[in-house]
Scaffold this motif. Sequence first.
Motif, PDB file in Angstrom:
ATOM      1  N   LYS A   1       0.844  -1.155   0.163  1.00 29.07           N
ATOM      2  CA  LYS A   1       0.008   0.119   0.082  1.00 29.07           C
ATOM      3  C   LYS A   1       0.824   1.259  -0.069  1.00 29.07           C
ATOM      4  N   ILE A   2       2.009   1.320   0.749  1.00 32.15           N
ATOM      5  CA  ILE A   2       3.163   2.402   0.687  1.00 32.15           C
ATOM      6  C   ILE A   2       3.615   2.626  -0.598  1.00 32.15           C
ATOM      7  N   LEU A   3       4.017   1.470  -1.171  1.00 28.35           N
ATOM      8  CA  LEU A   3       4.945   1.440  -2.583  1.00 28.35           C
ATOM      9  C   LEU A   3       3.816   1.795  -3.646  1.00 28.35           C
ATOM     10  N   LYS A   4       2.659   1.591  -3.550  1.00 25.45           N
ATOM     11  CA  LYS A   4       1.798   1.755  -4.862  1.00 25.45           C
ATOM     12  C   LYS A   4       2.010   3.392  -5.410  1.00 25.45           C
ATOM     13  N   ASP A   5       2.316   3.382  -6.379  1.00 21.22           N
ATOM     14  CA  ASP A   5       2.273   4.704  -7.305  1.00 21.22           C
ATOM     15  C   ASP A   5       3.553   5.377  -6.915  1.00 21.22           C
ATOM     16  N   LYS A   6       4.825   4.973  -6.106  1.00 20.52           N
ATOM     17  CA  LYS A   6       5.722   5.614  -5.732  1.00 20.52           C
ATOM     18  C   LYS A   6       7.006   5.233  -6.543  1.00 20.52           C
ATOM     19  N   ILE A   7       8.148   5.940  -6.544  1.00 26.46           N
ATOM     20  CA  ILE A   7       9.261   5.702  -7.188  1.00 26.46           C
ATOM     21  C   ILE A   7      10.000   5.264  -5.969  1.00 26.46           C
ATOM     22  N   VAL A   8      10.488   3.927  -6.013  1.00 23.55           N
ATOM     23  CA  VAL A   8      11.162   3.050  -4.865  1.00 23.55           C
ATOM     24  C   VAL A   8      12.525   2.944  -5.082  1.00 23.55           C
ATOM     25  N   VAL A   9      13.412   3.229  -4.165  1.00 26.82           N
ATOM     26  CA  VAL A   9      14.764   3.475  -3.999  1.00 26.82           C
ATOM     27  C   VAL A   9      15.293   2.248  -3.100  1.00 26.82           C
TER      28      VAL A   9
ATOM     29  N   HIS B   1      18.967  -0.724  -2.465  1.00 24.48           N
ATOM     30  CA  HIS B   1      20.262  -1.511  -3.153  1.00 24.48           C
ATOM     31  C   HIS B   1      19.945  -2.659  -3.337  1.00 24.48           C
ATOM     32  N   ALA B   2      20.201  -3.214  -4.627  1.00 27.25           N
ATOM     33  CA  ALA B   2      20.074  -4.438  -5.018  1.00 27.25           C
ATOM     34  C   ALA B   2      18.347  -4.900  -4.610  1.00 27.25           C
ATOM     35  N   ILE B   3      17.538  -3.848  -5.359  1.00 22.74           N
ATOM     36  CA  ILE B   3      16.415  -3.951  -4.526  1.00 22.74           C
ATOM     37  C   ILE B   3      15.416  -5.291  -5.189  1.00 22.74           C
ATOM     38  N   HIS B   4      15.906  -5.882  -6.050  1.00 21.28           N
ATOM     39  CA  HIS B   4      15.330  -7.032  -6.578  1.00 21.28           C
ATOM     40  C   HIS B   4      15.144  -8.118  -5.491  1.00 21.28           C
ATOM     41  N   ASN B   5      15.973  -8.217  -4.543  1.00 19.96           N
ATOM     42  CA  ASN B   5      16.049  -8.920  -3.456  1.00 19.96           C
ATOM     43  C   ASN B   5      14.896  -8.556  -2.477  1.00 19.96           C
ATOM     44  N   ASP B   6      14.521  -7.426  -2.277  1.00 20.34           N
ATOM     45  CA  ASP B   6      13.633  -6.893  -1.358  1.00 20.34           C
ATOM     46  C   ASP B   6      12.432  -7.381  -2.056  1.00 20.34           C
ATOM     47  N   PHE B   7      12.309  -7.040  -3.246  1.00 19.47           N
ATOM     48  CA  PHE B   7      10.805  -7.328  -3.879  1.00 19.47           C
ATOM     49  C   PHE B   7      10.509  -8.819  -3.953  1.00 19.47           C
TER      50      PHE B   7
ATOM     51  N   ALA C   1      11.434 -10.754  -1.695  1.00 17.10           N
ATOM     52  CA  ALA C   1      11.237 -11.331  -0.585  1.00 17.10           C
ATOM     53  C   ALA C   1       9.823 -10.766  -0.187  1.00 17.10           C
ATOM     54  N   LEU C   2       9.291  -9.673  -0.835  1.00 17.06           N
ATOM     55  CA  LEU C   2       7.794  -9.217  -0.478  1.00 17.06           C
ATOM     56  C   LEU C   2       7.089 -10.123  -1.613  1.00 17.06           C
ATOM     57  N   LYS C   3       7.507 -10.902  -2.411  1.00 14.19           N
ATOM     58  CA  LYS C   3       6.708 -11.578  -3.479  1.00 14.19           C
ATOM     59  C   LYS C   3       6.058 -10.454  -4.083  1.00 14.19           C
ATOM     60  N   TYR C   4       6.653  -9.600  -4.561  1.00 14.86           N
ATOM     61  CA  TYR C   4       6.096  -8.570  -5.363  1.00 14.86           C
ATOM     62  C   TYR C   4       7.004  -8.186  -6.535  1.00 14.86           C
ATOM     63  N   PHE C   5       6.290  -7.417  -7.479  1.00 19.27           N
ATOM     64  CA  PHE C   5       7.154  -6.873  -8.584  1.00 19.27           C
ATOM     65  C   PHE C   5       6.792  -5.412  -8.932  1.00 19.27           C
ATOM     66  N   HIS C   6       7.638  -4.350  -8.598  1.00 16.43           N
ATOM     67  CA  HIS C   6       7.329  -3.056  -8.794  1.00 16.43           C
ATOM     68  C   HIS C   6       7.873  -2.795 -10.154  1.00 16.43           C
ATOM     69  N   PRO C   7       7.164  -1.713 -10.956  1.00 16.90           N
ATOM     70  CA  PRO C   7       7.512  -1.445 -12.399  1.00 16.90           C
ATOM     71  C   PRO C   7       8.639  -0.869 -12.372  1.00 16.90           C
ATOM     72  N   LYS C   8       9.517  -1.328 -13.723  1.00 18.97           N
ATOM     73  CA  LYS C   8      10.773  -1.116 -13.661  1.00 18.97           C
ATOM     74  C   LYS C   8      11.185   0.347 -13.713  1.00 18.97           C
ATOM     75  N   ASP C   9      10.133   1.167 -14.446  1.00 17.13           N
ATOM     76  CA  ASP C   9      10.390   2.749 -14.529  1.00 17.13           C
ATOM     77  C   ASP C   9      10.090   3.290 -13.404  1.00 17.13           C
ATOM     78  N   ARG C  10       9.575   2.797 -12.404  1.00 18.59           N
ATOM     79  CA  ARG C  10       9.657   3.566 -10.938  1.00 18.59           C
ATOM     80  C   ARG C  10      10.662   2.620  -9.952  1.00 18.59           C
ATOM     81  N   THR C  11      11.369   2.274 -10.394  1.00 12.82           N
ATOM     82  CA  THR C  11      12.450   1.630  -9.656  1.00 12.82           C
ATOM     83  C   THR C  11      13.857   2.279  -9.960  1.00 12.82           C
ATOM     84  N   ARG C  12      14.496   2.747  -8.751  1.00 13.61           N
ATOM     85  CA  ARG C  12      15.823   3.289  -8.839  1.00 13.61           C
ATOM     86  C   ARG C  12      16.648   2.469  -7.754  1.00 13.61           C
ATOM     87  N   ASP C  13      17.542   1.457  -8.509  1.00 16.15           N
ATOM     88  CA  ASP C  13      18.355   0.488  -7.709  1.00 16.15           C
ATOM     89  C   ASP C  13      19.704   1.215  -7.527  1.00 16.15           C
TER      90      ASP C  13
END
Length: 318
Positions: free
Chosen positions: A187-195, A197-203, A205-217
């Motif tokens: 709910k917090i991440l929705k529509d956000k630009i998410v920053v 480090h090696a953020i794919h591991n966090d996603f 663990a959350l069993k979640y996929f965040h849009p690539k264009d809204r991700t800053r790794d």
Amino acid sequence: SSQGRSKKKSRKHQRFMERRAVLEQKGLLSPHGHLGTQGTESGLEARTTLTKTNGTTAPNCDEDPKPKQTVSASLSPSASPESIARHHSVLLSQGSSSSKRVQTSSLVLRPGKYVAIDCEMVGTGPQGRLSELARCSVVNYQGDVIYDKYVRPELPIVDYRTRWSGITKQHMKNAIPFKAAQAEILKILKDKIVVGHAIHNDFQALKYFHPKDRTRDTSQSPVLKKRAGLPVRANVSLKNLAMHLLRKKIQVGCKGHSSVEDAQTAMELYRLVEVQWEKELAHSLPPRPPSPVTDPAADSSQYLDDQYWPTDLMASSL
């Protein structure tokens, strides 16, 4: 004869000013004489006046007077990452030499759209080889904590990985179930630009996929690696980036990592090179088709010529 030429020139200038006023009123021309984009890129509302035939001015009464707006008005709450990136590029092109503009660009671009995340995992499954979420921390653009909770994995914990995760059996006593935590975090991440480090591991663990264009790794940012003097293709840790660029020591001691500290560090690194990062993203976006009316690069003077202004249009516009 010179008086006649003067009157003719005066009438031509008057027509020019009347047409310019119409363009300004419609938002197609800025007060400085350049074609505008109706607020979508510059974010500045033209406060225009109508020019009467006698040369005096009257306020535009077609709409309520608006207070002077800053560039942030150009981005609605639903602005896409593409428009945000392009907006960064516009800001940079308008004054890259101005340090003040560079420092305040993100504040102008609604910092509420940015969050940074970091998760700590424990081992579950056979021999503890599966990684499951055990703590998640989210901070805002300023680094303030907006979420930090311990999470009970869906499978029994085999390895707490305390040396790295900082998680102990004690932390699980008041931990919330994974599904509940997942719903809160997403709910917090929705529509956000998410920053992160090696953020794919966090996603993961959350069993979640965040849009690539809204991700800053930050682990994949060429801008950060170049600034740190590291090879662009090198795998670089958050700890090393923090030391090189922030002169900050993190992940020290024997009690494991702090997900709050790691999330805050990722956001600090992002903010350090934010304008350059977003500028590169803007350049990588597909080009927009040019428009003869709204393209700021177009020569606006041609639209004031007689051929573009039939008499009936002038009569209905003024």
